[in-house]
Design a protein around this motif. Structure first.
Motif, PDB file in Angstrom:
ATOM      1  N   ALA A  60       0.807  -1.124   0.138  1.00 29.51           N
ATOM      2  CA  ALA A  60      -0.033   0.168   0.085  1.00 29.51           C
ATOM      3  C   ALA A  60       0.818   1.171   0.089  1.00 29.51           C
ATOM      4  CB  ALA A  60      -0.967  -0.095   0.948  1.00 29.51           C
ATOM      5  N   PHE A  61       2.120   1.176   0.659  1.00 29.87           N
ATOM      6  CA  PHE A  61       2.836   2.354   0.778  1.00 29.87           C
ATOM      7  C   PHE A  61       3.870   2.380  -0.221  1.00 29.87           C
ATOM      8  CE2 PHE A  61       2.205   2.074   5.836  1.00 29.87           C
ATOM      9  CZ  PHE A  61       0.771   2.651   5.500  1.00 29.87           C
ATOM     10  N   ALA A  66       3.882  10.169   0.047  1.00 34.58           N
ATOM     11  CA  ALA A  66       3.836  10.135   1.338  1.00 34.58           C
ATOM     12  C   ALA A  66       2.652   9.368   2.063  1.00 34.58           C
ATOM     13  CB  ALA A  66       3.358  11.862   1.707  1.00 34.58           C
ATOM     14  N   ALA A  67       2.834   9.161   3.332  1.00 36.72           N
ATOM     15  CA  ALA A  67       1.732   8.312   3.735  1.00 36.72           C
ATOM     16  C   ALA A  67       1.005   8.954   4.968  1.00 36.72           C
ATOM     17  CB  ALA A  67       2.322   7.119   4.220  1.00 36.72           C
ATOM     18  N   THR A 103       6.015  11.239   6.036  1.00 36.51           N
ATOM     19  CA  THR A 103       4.786  10.723   6.634  1.00 36.51           C
ATOM     20  C   THR A 103       4.130  11.384   7.471  1.00 36.51           C
ATOM     21  OG1 THR A 103       3.840   8.597   7.668  1.00 36.51           O
ATOM     22  CG2 THR A 103       5.926   9.314   8.381  1.00 36.51           C
ATOM     23  N   LEU A 104       2.769  11.571   7.711  1.00 38.68           N
ATOM     24  CA  LEU A 104       2.157  12.221   8.774  1.00 38.68           C
ATOM     25  C   LEU A 104       1.124  11.239   9.624  1.00 38.68           C
ATOM     26  CD1 LEU A 104       0.302  15.646   8.405  1.00 38.68           C
ATOM     27  CD2 LEU A 104      -0.824  13.825   9.375  1.00 38.68           C
ATOM     28  N   SER A 105       1.234  11.570  10.915  1.00 42.39           N
ATOM     29  CA  SER A 105       0.646  10.568  11.645  1.00 42.39           C
ATOM     30  C   SER A 105      -0.330  11.456  12.481  1.00 42.39           C
ATOM     31  CB  SER A 105       1.402   9.756  12.748  1.00 42.39           C
ATOM     32  OG  SER A 105       0.880   8.756  13.587  1.00 42.39           O
ATOM     33  N   LEU A 187      -0.609  19.897   5.148  1.00 35.44           N
ATOM     34  CA  LEU A 187       0.735  19.508   5.871  1.00 35.44           C
ATOM     35  C   LEU A 187       1.449  18.375   5.001  1.00 35.44           C
ATOM     36  CD1 LEU A 187      -0.285  19.696   9.860  1.00 35.44           C
ATOM     37  CD2 LEU A 187       1.043  21.292   8.429  1.00 35.44           C
ATOM     38  N   ILE A 188       0.552  17.387   4.837  1.00 31.29           N
ATOM     39  CA  ILE A 188       1.328  16.290   4.285  1.00 31.29           C
ATOM     40  C   ILE A 188       2.072  16.480   2.807  1.00 31.29           C
ATOM     41  CG2 ILE A 188      -0.580  15.296   2.866  1.00 31.29           C
ATOM     42  CD1 ILE A 188       0.296  12.289   3.896  1.00 31.29           C
ATOM     43  N   GLN A 189       1.628  17.567   2.280  1.00 30.09           N
ATOM     44  CA  GLN A 189       2.184  18.055   0.903  1.00 30.09           C
ATOM     45  C   GLN A 189       3.457  19.034   1.099  1.00 30.09           C
ATOM     46  OE1 GLN A 189      -0.837  18.932  -2.373  1.00 30.09           O
ATOM     47  NE2 GLN A 189      -2.414  18.887  -0.425  1.00 30.09           N
ATOM     48  N   GLU A 190       3.483  19.388   2.327  1.00 24.98           N
ATOM     49  CA  GLU A 190       4.628  20.192   2.540  1.00 24.98           C
ATOM     50  C   GLU A 190       6.089  19.423   2.690  1.00 24.98           C
ATOM     51  OE1 GLU A 190       2.042  23.668   5.032  1.00 24.98           O
ATOM     52  OE2 GLU A 190       3.558  22.516   5.940  1.00 24.98           O
ATOM     53  N   ASP A 191       7.014  19.985   2.247  1.00 26.05           N
ATOM     54  CA  ASP A 191       8.317  19.356   2.483  1.00 26.05           C
ATOM     55  C   ASP A 191       9.080  19.772   3.642  1.00 26.05           C
ATOM     56  OD1 ASP A 191       8.669  18.138  -0.030  1.00 26.05           O
ATOM     57  OD2 ASP A 191       9.425  20.138  -1.244  1.00 26.05           O
TER      58      ASP A 191
END
Length: 285
Positions: A60-61, A66-67, A103-105, A187-191
């Motif tokens: 899946a990843f 990003a995940a 990754t963002l959790s 946020l997940i799109q930010e480097d």
């Protein structure tokens, strides 16, 4: 490609929809194959994986920029929180193998509280994510305004919402699930190059009395908040079928006593949706 877990829930679904709206490719990670077609129809790739299945998660990843990781909520955990430990072992193994760029959790306010409570599951999850070799963003939202949907029937039928948050006139940090999803998608799109912790609440604090007022406006009838006495909690939760209610009660104590709080209140992000807007939406549904 953004791999998004928890898409069948409010936050994960909002993350996926927000990414799609900006033209980003999304891989929807679902546990139940029967729920795949709806996301495929929206233009997503679909991966079938449980968050305890490391091998399926690796697939899946794989190839993802990003995940987004949304640990499943466990409201009646076994002592020691073995459920989240098993999930994070599988998730981190998969992330180390698949190597997304970042990754963002999703975590929670109070994940850094020093006292054991239901949110200690997120303490465990954060500790696991902090060991990963790629940049990690941990998003800690406030109490979800959407939790008030559980009170909608009582508000409509009896004109009362029963509150574990007390005192009834004290504003608590709350946020709409849709705002959480939208912020996570941004946020997940930010480097980023390292670990960062981002805290999030709504545009203003919300008290149980404020929620009752929002129900009153949405239902066009008087609604009041009623405190559930602390001494009644153990029996009430037992009747609801809980076997290990202590962590949940300690979480509520933490909010009420003030030791579950944001670590850096001066830099907390703000969502847009008010309690009145959220309540009006789910009452209309």
């Amino acid at each position: 490609m953004y791999a998004v877990t928890g898409v069948t829930g409010r936050v994960g679904g909002e993350v996926a929809r927000a990414l799609l709206a900006t033209g980003q490719p999304v891989r929807a990670v679902v546990r139940d194959p029967r729920k795949a077609s709806a996301w495929a129809a929206l233009g997503c790739e679909v991966a079938i994986a449980s968050l305890q299945d490391a091998e399926a998660l690796k697939v899946a990843f794989s190839g993802a920029t990003a995940a987004f990781i949304l640990p499943p909520p466990v409201f009646d955990p076994e002592p020691g929180y073995p459920e989240i430990t098993a999930v994070m072992a599988a998730v981190t193994e998969a992330l180390r193998t698949a190597k997304p760029r970042r990754t963002l959790s999703l975590s929670t306010v109070g994940a850094d509280a020093g006292k054991d409570n239901l949110l200690s599951q997120h303490t465990i999850a954060e500790a696991a994510m902090r060991q990963l070799p790629m940049p990690v963003t941990i998003l800690r939202p406030a109490w979800f305004i959407d939790n008030a949907e559980w009170d909608a029937a009582d508000a409509r039928e009896r004109g009362v919402i029963r509150s574990f948050l007390q005192p009834l006139d004290r504003g608590m940090p709350m946020v709409a699930a849709r705002d959480v999803g939208r912020v996570a998608a941004r946020l997940i799109q930010e480097d980023s190059t390292d670990l960062r912790v981002v805290e999030l609440e709504g545009p203003s604090r919300v008290s149980p009395n404020d929620l009752a007022s929002a129900f009153s406006d949405a239902l066009s009838r008087p609604v009041r908040a009623e405190a559930v006495p602390r001494q009644a909690w153990p029996e009430l939760f037992r009747r609801q079928g809980m076997r290990n209610a202590t962590p949940r009660m300690r979480m509520l104590d933490g909010f009420n006593e003030g030791w579950i709080k944001f670590s850096a209140p001066e830099s907390v992000l703000r969502g847009e949706l008010t309690a009145a807007e959220v309540v009006r939406e789910f009452v209309a549904r």
